[in-house]
Design a protein around this motif. Structure first.
Motif, mmCIF file in Angstrom:
data_model
loop_
_atom_site.group_PDB
_atom_site.id
_atom_site.type_symbol
_atom_site.label_atom_id
_atom_site.label_comp_id
_atom_site.label_asym_id
_atom_site.label_seq_id
_atom_site.Cartn_x
_atom_site.Cartn_y
_atom_site.Cartn_z
ATOM 1 N N ALA A 161 1.487 -1.549 -2.850
ATOM 2 C CA ALA A 161 0.759 -2.424 -2.508
ATOM 3 C C ALA A 161 1.468 -4.021 -2.886
ATOM 4 N N VAL A 162 2.566 -4.637 -2.177
ATOM 5 C CA VAL A 162 3.087 -5.505 -1.902
ATOM 6 C C VAL A 162 2.751 -6.850 -2.148
ATOM 7 N N ASP A 163 3.305 -7.917 -3.601
ATOM 8 C CA ASP A 163 2.418 -9.116 -2.922
ATOM 9 C C ASP A 163 3.837 -9.887 -2.129
ATOM 10 N N LYS A 164 3.404 -10.574 -1.190
ATOM 11 C CA LYS A 164 4.315 -11.835 -0.296
ATOM 12 C C LYS A 164 4.154 -13.214 -0.680
ATOM 13 N N THR A 165 3.964 -14.025 -1.665
ATOM 14 C CA THR A 165 3.457 -15.119 -1.938
ATOM 15 C C THR A 165 4.656 -15.158 -3.370
ATOM 16 N N ASN A 166 4.239 -16.293 -3.051
ATOM 17 C CA ASN A 166 5.677 -16.518 -4.519
ATOM 18 C C ASN A 166 4.653 -17.612 -5.541
ATOM 19 N N PHE A 167 3.459 -17.453 -5.364
ATOM 20 C CA PHE A 167 1.984 -18.432 -6.020
ATOM 21 C C PHE A 167 1.836 -17.567 -6.917
ATOM 22 N N GLY A 168 0.246 -18.248 -7.313
ATOM 23 C CA GLY A 168 0.016 -17.462 -8.419
ATOM 24 C C GLY A 168 -1.318 -16.849 -7.998
ATOM 25 N N ASN A 169 -1.746 -16.954 -6.938
ATOM 26 C CA ASN A 169 -2.239 -16.125 -6.077
ATOM 27 C C ASN A 169 -1.915 -14.951 -5.531
ATOM 28 N N GLU A 170 -2.629 -13.411 -5.341
ATOM 29 C CA GLU A 170 -1.468 -12.663 -3.959
ATOM 30 C C GLU A 170 -2.286 -12.090 -3.514
ATOM 31 N N LYS A 171 -1.724 -12.164 -2.113
ATOM 32 C CA LYS A 171 -1.654 -11.656 -0.524
ATOM 33 C C LYS A 171 -1.376 -9.777 -0.677
ATOM 34 N N LEU A 172 -2.129 -9.434 -1.102
ATOM 35 C CA LEU A 172 -1.057 -7.580 -1.122
ATOM 36 C C LEU A 172 -1.262 -7.094 0.532
ATOM 37 N N THR A 173 -0.249 -6.697 0.765
ATOM 38 C CA THR A 173 -0.008 -5.764 1.648
ATOM 39 C C THR A 173 -0.381 -4.412 1.430
ATOM 40 N N PHE A 174 -1.173 -3.320 1.455
ATOM 41 C CA PHE A 174 -0.596 -1.493 1.283
ATOM 42 C C PHE A 174 -0.185 -1.141 1.761
ATOM 43 N N GLY A 175 0.043 -0.273 1.424
ATOM 44 C CA GLY A 175 0.693 1.203 2.252
ATOM 45 C C GLY A 175 -0.611 1.562 2.703
ATOM 46 N N THR A 176 -0.527 2.966 3.523
ATOM 47 C CA THR A 176 -1.621 3.699 4.423
ATOM 48 C C THR A 176 -2.407 4.733 3.102
ATOM 49 N N GLY A 177 -1.247 4.767 1.511
ATOM 50 C CA GLY A 177 -2.137 5.795 1.160
ATOM 51 C C GLY A 177 -0.594 7.295 0.877
ATOM 52 N N THR A 178 -0.907 7.740 -0.497
ATOM 53 C CA THR A 178 -0.497 9.690 -0.057
ATOM 54 C C THR A 178 -1.900 10.323 -0.694
ATOM 55 N N ARG A 179 -2.414 10.684 -0.165
ATOM 56 C CA ARG A 179 -3.603 12.145 -0.340
ATOM 57 C C ARG A 179 -2.259 13.117 -1.349
ATOM 58 N N LEU A 180 -2.894 13.466 -2.732
ATOM 59 C CA LEU A 180 -2.268 13.950 -3.260
ATOM 60 C C LEU A 180 -3.313 15.333 -3.566
ATOM 61 N N THR A 181 -2.920 16.423 -3.631
ATOM 62 C CA THR A 181 -3.664 17.684 -3.927
ATOM 63 C C THR A 181 -2.678 18.300 -4.475
ATOM 64 N N ILE A 182 -3.587 18.267 -6.020
ATOM 65 C CA ILE A 182 -2.959 19.678 -7.498
ATOM 66 C C ILE A 182 -3.248 20.742 -6.840
ATOM 67 N N ILE A 183 -3.040 21.994 -6.681
ATOM 68 C CA ILE A 183 -3.546 22.801 -6.575
ATOM 69 C C ILE A 183 -3.547 24.195 -7.934
ATOM 70 N N PRO A 184 -4.325 24.826 -8.318
ATOM 71 C CA PRO A 184 -4.236 25.643 -9.575
ATOM 72 C C PRO A 184 -3.424 26.861 -8.889
#
Lengths: 113, 114
Positions: free
Chosen positions: A90-113
């Motif tokens: 997630a990236v914060d696009k503001t320069n102030f004290g609060n955040e407005k985050l824009t998220f990526g769509t995610g990476t689903r990670l599966t670890i196989i034994p």
């Protein structure tokens, strides 16, 4: 409009292997966050990267930020099953004290034994 | 644990009915946020608050309103629920760690609009 892209969207890897998840973003920002989400659960904060060249490590996970390239990476070393989850940047696009985050769509990670 | 609770945790409602979701925090944080999570979209910001009675819109605010009359409570209202508002809703608080704000998320509310 800020766009945040992650790749790959899905990753299946064997235990013991290394891999990297990439997060690209479209506008200038020097604050990037990584979160983990297990199925049906909330998001857990993993890393906060606050400047160009920042590198953070926790266990088998290491995150880095290149603000010039607008790129962050999440590197997994010697994967274990417990790391199976969905990872979001997630990236914060503001320069102030609060955040407005824009998220990526995610990476689903599966670890196989 | 950032002391965030959400209620209800699950809700099924019908199209056209109003719905209010509650986010409660116990640590007096100034900033609170509402997101929705949908497959293929990650999380998207609906509304946020930077203090009592101070709120602003996020990127997907249409059809939603918020209120914050007390520091500890941030309410999200769907004025007339639609099926497109079926989603998982997360509340977050902004907590200052290491000199910067980091967002911590509540457990989520699963909403199904029939």
């Amino acid at each position: 409009e800020l766009k945040v892209e992650q790749n790959p969207l899905f990753l299946s890897m064997q235990e013991g292997k290394n891999y990297t998840i990439y997060c690209n973003y479209s506008t200038t920002s020097d604050r990037l966050y990584w979160y983990r989400q297990d199925p049906g659960k909330s998001l857990e904060s993993l890393f906060v990267l606050l400047s160009n060249g920042a590198v953070k490590q926790e266990g088998r996970l290491m995150a880095s930020l290149d603000t010039k390239a607008r790129l962050s990476t999440l590197h997994i070393t010697a994967a274990v099953h417990d790391l199976s989850a969905t990872y979001f940047c997630a990236v914060d696009k503001t320069n102030f004290g609060n955040e407005k985050l824009t998220f990526g769509t995610g990476t689903r990670l599966t670890i196989i034994p | 644990d950032a002391g965030i609770t959400q209620s209800p945790r699950h809700k099924v409602t019908e199209t056209g009915t109003p719905v209010t979701l509650r986010c409660h925090q116990t640590e007096n944080h100034r900033y609170m946020y509402w997101y929705r999570q949908d497959p293929g979209h990650g999380l998207r910001l609906i509304h946020y608050s930077y203090g009592v009675k101070d709120t602003d819109k996020g990127e997907v605010s249409d059809g939603y309103s918020v209120s914050r009359s007390k520091t500890e409570d941030f309410l999200l209202t769907l004025e007339s629920a639609t099926s497109s508002q079926t989603s998982v809703y997360f509340c977050a608080i902004g907590q200052r760690r290491g000199g910067r704000e980091t967002q911590y998320f509540g457990p989520g509310t699963r909403l199904l609009v029939l």
